[in-house]
Write an enzyme that holds these catalytic residues in place. Structure first.
Site, mmCIF file in Angstrom:
data_model
loop_
_atom_site.group_PDB
_atom_site.id
_atom_site.type_symbol
_atom_site.label_atom_id
_atom_site.label_comp_id
_atom_site.label_asym_id
_atom_site.label_seq_id
_atom_site.Cartn_x
_atom_site.Cartn_y
_atom_site.Cartn_z
ATOM 1 N N TRP A 1 0.799 -1.231 0.000
ATOM 2 C CA TRP A 1 0.000 0.000 0.000
ATOM 3 C C TRP A 1 0.827 1.273 0.000
ATOM 4 C CZ3 TRP A 1 1.821 2.332 4.266
ATOM 5 C CH2 TRP A 1 2.280 1.526 5.306
ATOM 6 N N LEU B 1 3.330 2.868 -8.123
ATOM 7 C CA LEU B 1 4.718 2.747 -8.566
ATOM 8 C C LEU B 1 5.170 1.284 -8.509
ATOM 9 C CD1 LEU B 1 7.236 4.282 -9.470
ATOM 10 C CD2 LEU B 1 7.974 4.277 -7.090
ATOM 11 N N TRP C 1 6.332 -1.184 -11.783
ATOM 12 C CA TRP C 1 7.621 -1.862 -11.991
ATOM 13 C C TRP C 1 7.416 -3.331 -12.385
ATOM 14 C CZ3 TRP C 1 10.637 0.144 -7.040
ATOM 15 C CH2 TRP C 1 10.919 1.511 -7.229
ATOM 16 N N LYS D 1 -2.930 -7.807 -8.003
ATOM 17 C CA LYS D 1 -3.660 -7.867 -6.728
ATOM 18 C C LYS D 1 -3.137 -6.708 -5.875
ATOM 19 C CE LYS D 1 -4.021 -9.080 -2.826
ATOM 20 N NZ LYS D 1 -4.214 -8.046 -1.779
ATOM 21 N N GLU E 1 10.460 -8.508 -3.256
ATOM 22 C CA GLU E 1 11.036 -7.245 -2.762
ATOM 23 C C GLU E 1 10.466 -7.064 -1.368
ATOM 24 O OE1 GLU E 1 13.005 -4.959 -4.279
ATOM 25 O OE2 GLU E 1 12.731 -5.179 -6.431
ATOM 26 N N CYS F 1 10.060 1.299 2.234
ATOM 27 C CA CYS F 1 10.907 0.123 2.525
ATOM 28 C C CYS F 1 12.350 0.539 2.775
ATOM 29 C CB CYS F 1 10.820 -0.885 1.393
ATOM 30 S SG CYS F 1 11.230 -0.174 -0.205
ATOM 31 N N GLU G 1 12.275 -4.187 11.325
ATOM 32 C CA GLU G 1 11.646 -3.053 10.640
ATOM 33 C C GLU G 1 10.538 -2.429 11.494
ATOM 34 O OE1 GLU G 1 8.802 -3.674 7.275
ATOM 35 O OE2 GLU G 1 10.276 -2.512 6.144
HETATM 36 P P1 NAD Z 1 2.128 -7.190 3.157
HETATM 37 O O1 NAD Z 1 3.184 -8.217 2.987
HETATM 38 O O2 NAD Z 1 1.233 -7.288 4.333
HETATM 39 O O3 NAD Z 1 1.165 -7.139 1.882
HETATM 40 C C1 NAD Z 1 1.666 -6.927 0.575
HETATM 41 C C2 NAD Z 1 0.679 -7.516 -0.428
HETATM 42 O O4 NAD Z 1 0.679 -8.940 -0.275
HETATM 43 C C3 NAD Z 1 -0.772 -7.074 -0.229
HETATM 44 O O5 NAD Z 1 -1.394 -6.964 -1.489
HETATM 45 C C4 NAD Z 1 -1.375 -8.244 0.548
HETATM 46 O O6 NAD Z 1 -2.765 -8.368 0.411
HETATM 47 C C5 NAD Z 1 -0.641 -9.416 -0.073
HETATM 48 N N1 NAD Z 1 -0.529 -10.603 0.766
HETATM 49 C C6 NAD Z 1 -0.404 -10.650 2.100
HETATM 50 N N2 NAD Z 1 -0.316 -11.933 2.511
HETATM 51 C C7 NAD Z 1 -0.374 -12.703 1.403
HETATM 52 C C8 NAD Z 1 -0.351 -14.105 1.166
HETATM 53 N N3 NAD Z 1 -0.256 -14.981 2.168
HETATM 54 N N4 NAD Z 1 -0.436 -14.552 -0.112
HETATM 55 C C9 NAD Z 1 -0.541 -13.674 -1.131
HETATM 56 N N5 NAD Z 1 -0.591 -12.336 -0.970
HETATM 57 C C10 NAD Z 1 -0.502 -11.848 0.282
HETATM 58 O O7 NAD Z 1 2.894 -5.787 3.142
HETATM 59 P P2 NAD Z 1 2.283 -4.334 3.341
HETATM 60 O O8 NAD Z 1 1.954 -4.131 4.775
HETATM 61 O O9 NAD Z 1 1.233 -4.101 2.329
HETATM 62 O O10 NAD Z 1 3.548 -3.442 2.947
HETATM 63 C C11 NAD Z 1 4.544 -3.070 3.830
HETATM 64 C C12 NAD Z 1 5.779 -3.939 3.674
HETATM 65 O O11 NAD Z 1 6.206 -3.922 2.313
HETATM 66 C C13 NAD Z 1 6.961 -3.442 4.479
HETATM 67 O O12 NAD Z 1 7.587 -4.538 5.117
HETATM 68 C C14 NAD Z 1 7.877 -2.832 3.437
HETATM 69 O O13 NAD Z 1 9.247 -2.807 3.805
HETATM 70 C C15 NAD Z 1 7.617 -3.700 2.256
HETATM 71 N N6 NAD Z 1 7.976 -3.010 1.027
HETATM 72 C C16 NAD Z 1 9.102 -3.405 0.355
HETATM 73 C C17 NAD Z 1 9.506 -2.733 -0.793
HETATM 74 C C18 NAD Z 1 10.745 -3.156 -1.564
HETATM 75 O O14 NAD Z 1 10.885 -2.744 -2.717
HETATM 76 N N7 NAD Z 1 11.629 -3.945 -0.970
HETATM 77 C C19 NAD Z 1 8.748 -1.641 -1.249
HETATM 78 C C20 NAD Z 1 7.605 -1.268 -0.533
HETATM 79 C C21 NAD Z 1 7.228 -1.954 0.610
#
Ligand code: NAD
Length: 427
Positions: free
Chosen positions: A147, A152, A156, A171, A244, A278, A377
């Site tokens: 989110w 962006l 990618w 998704k 990522e 991130c 984190e």
């Molecule tokens: P999240 O892992 O909770 O969710 C990310 C996405 O995955 C959402 O669409 C969610 O619905 C989906 N998802 C969650 N569990 C799943 C499962 N079991 N199977 C399939 N899909 C699933 O992360 P978030 O809270 O949305 O985002 C924050 C995290 O993302 C932070 O840890 C941040 O560091 C990381 N992040 C990393 C980068 C990078 O480029 N390395 C960039 C942005 C954010």
């Protein structure tokens, strides 16, 4: 109410269930969206699978024209999409305008990359040979997005996949699906089924997408916990996966820098998007000799930041994404303080807002590496500052981490910079 976007059409969930999207600045419902499950995922994947049969043969020049057309349509609606991003995600509008522009630029970029390269010719081993590799698309790619930069991080994945002849099922995060759905209008630049959007929660819509037999590749950005689950699911089905994930980035400030420059950079690195990036700086290591001056300036600049409704003018920081995320940050700070950290600034929910998940930008000192805040984190607006005696100690502490996403150093000393480039463990 907004529904899934599958095969170029708006489609309700088979279950007809929906869920609300909440504005983190006002706690009001922005809209409701379809709550996807396996049946909806199946429909989207079948559409993407059927579309890929033809899309993979579309010449690069035509693909590129469609990608540029997507970018043009997006730029035409830049303000509208940036406002929607702000309403559902809470980042200040000025940053969301940038995000929309970066998405358009990403599609323009991959449009040309896709035309440029299809494989290579390799020198023969014996006289009669002609050896070459041809890059083939995977098929259907699942693009699972968080989110904090919803469009962006989507672009990618999607732009790279589509330009290479893949089709996609996107998704978006359950917190920020609306701006992605608003792109349907731009995705009409592609033939039906090339790009599809299924909304819903991770376990309900994300997992069936990862496991679907007609999905060949998963491109995921999100937290380590979900990433690990996805890696295991992908391995069970022998699928390709790109992950990522999370970070706990260090930022080093050496004794030879203009502290006004370093302070502005460090404040931005810690608090941009309320620390929900991130590659946010989550640990600041400052040479002892400039520590006092650095802290004084860091506190002063942090105090000048303007919290407010992210749609308003003159706002530096909006709210955090959810109440749960704010509580996680509060709990983490509390633990650090109990373990001996010293609260220098912030550390509270600001009193001027009746609604919204706001939190004061926070500074702590007297921290060490036995504290969880230095080891995992936080994803929130907390800046822990720790003194170091020299560059060796700074790099050694920066590397004392389970992560390795990003890292920063402020120095004018070329030796320090090269040392950090070589020895800092970051991607
Ligand atoms: P999240 O892992 O909770 O969710 C990310 C996405 O995955 C959402 O669409 C969610 O619905 C989906 N998802 C969650 N569990 C799943 C499962 N079991 N199977 C399939 N899909 C699933 O992360 P978030 O809270 O949305 O985002 C924050 C995290 O993302 C932070 O840890 C941040 O560091 C990381 N992040 C990393 C980068 C990078 O480029 N390395 C960039 C942005 C954010």
């Amino acid at each position: 109410m907004k529904t899934h976007w599958i095969n170029g059409e708006w489609v309700e969930s088979a279950s007809r269930e929906t869920f609300p999207v909440i504005n983190p600045a006002t706690e009001e419902v922005v809209d409701h969206v379809a709550r996807g499950h396996g049946a909806d995922v199946d429909r989207a994947v079948e559409a993407a699978f059927a579309a890929q049969r033809d899309w993979k043969f579309v010449p690069g020049i035509e693909k590129a024209e469609r990608m540029h057309e997507f970018a043009r349509r997006l730029r035409d609606k830049k303000e509208e999409i940036a406002i929607l991003l702000t309403r559902e995600g809470g980042k200040p509008l000025i940053e969301n305008r940038d995000e929309v522009e970066w998405v358009a630029a990403c599609f323009d970029y991959y449009a040309e990359i896709g035309r440029d390269y299809k494989g290579k010719v390799i020198g023969p081993v014996s006289r009669h040979q002609l050896n070459f590799t041809v890059k083939e698309p995977y098929g259907v790619v699942a693009c699972i997005v968080p989110w904090n930069y919803p469009l962006l991080l989507m672009s990618w994945k999607v732009a790279a996949a589509v330009t290479s002849g893949n089709t996609v099922v996107i998704k978006p995060s359950e917190y920020t699906p609306l701006s992605t759905l608003a792109l349907a209008e731009m995705l009409e630049a592609f033939p039906r089924g090339v790009a599809n959007i299924v909304t819903g929660y991770g376990p309900e819509a994300g997992e069936p997408l990862v496991k679907h037999p007609k999905v060949s590749k998963i491109a995921f950005t999100g937290g380590v916990t979900s990433g690990r689950k996805i890696a295991v699911m992908a391995a069970e089905h022998l699928k390709k996966v790109s992950l990522e994930l999370s970070g706990n980035d260090p930022l080093i400030v050496c004794d030879d820098v203009d502290l006004d420059v370093a302070v502005r950079g460090a404040v931005w690195a810690c608090y941009l998007n309320m620390g929900q990036v991130c590659t946010s700086a989550e640990r600041i290591y400052v040479f002892q000799s400039v520590l006092e001056k650095f802290i004084e300036k860091f506190v002063a600049f942090t105090r000048s930041l303007r919290l407010g409704n992210p749609l308003g003018p003159d706002v530096d920081l909006g709210p955090m994404i959810t109440q749960a995320q704010r509580e996680k940050v509060e709990a983490k700070l509390e633990k650090a303080l109990q373990a001996g950290a010293h609260l220098l600034e912030g550390g509270k929910v600001p009193s001027q807002f009746q609604k919204g998940f706001y939190y004061e930008p926070t500074i702590i000192t007297n921290v060490n590496h036995s504290m969880e805040i230095m080891r995992s984190e936080t994803f929130g607006p907390i800046a822990p500052i720790m003194p170091v005696k020299d560059i060796e100690e700074a790099v050694q502490l920066a590397d004392d981490s389970d992560y390795g996403l990003g890292a920063s150093i402020y120095t004018n000393n070329m030796e320090y910079a090269l040392y950090a480039m070589r020895d800092l463990l970051a991607e």
